[in-house]
Design an enzyme around this catalytic site. Sequence first.
Site: not given
Ligand code: NI
Length: 167
Positions: A133-134, A91-92, A137, A51, A46
């Site tokens: 989660h997204e 998380c990226l 963000h 991000q 995701g």
């Molecule tokens: Ni993330």
Amino acid sequence: MAILKILQYPDPRLHKIAKKVEQVNETTRKLVRNMADTMYAAPGVGLAATQVDVHEQVIVVDVSEERNQLMAFINPEILAASGEEECEEGCLSVPGIYETVRRAEKVTVRALDEHGREFTLDADGFLAVCIQHEIDHLRGKVFVEYLSQLKQTRIRSKLKKRLRETF
Ligand code: NI
């Protein structure tokens, strides 16, 4: 195909609040494509526009094993949430850190797709976790903020140290 640069925690830009997309158009679709390319290349399941330093309410998710079920959510809204679930998340933007977070087990999400069409989705399990989660963000929240202050401090110093070693 374009791979975008992913902001790394604790970059303050990860805490910006994303604005609603006023009109879904070719620019939005290009963003979705580039975000998908970036997510698949990372690889991740995701990615939120926040991000990649675009502060608009756009997320992409693909939790399929074959990596061929891309979902884009524009202006996503959680209409209903129920149950509780604990899941280890990563998380990226927080590379190498995996921690358990408690979230709703099921969510109903309403959003627009990349053609501007509204849809409603009932999600559970890992997909529900990813969507929550997204969406966090987009609200400027990174998953590590669910952890204790002590853990957050440790994670920040670990990532800052790693950043210094890279340059
Ligand atoms: Ni993330």
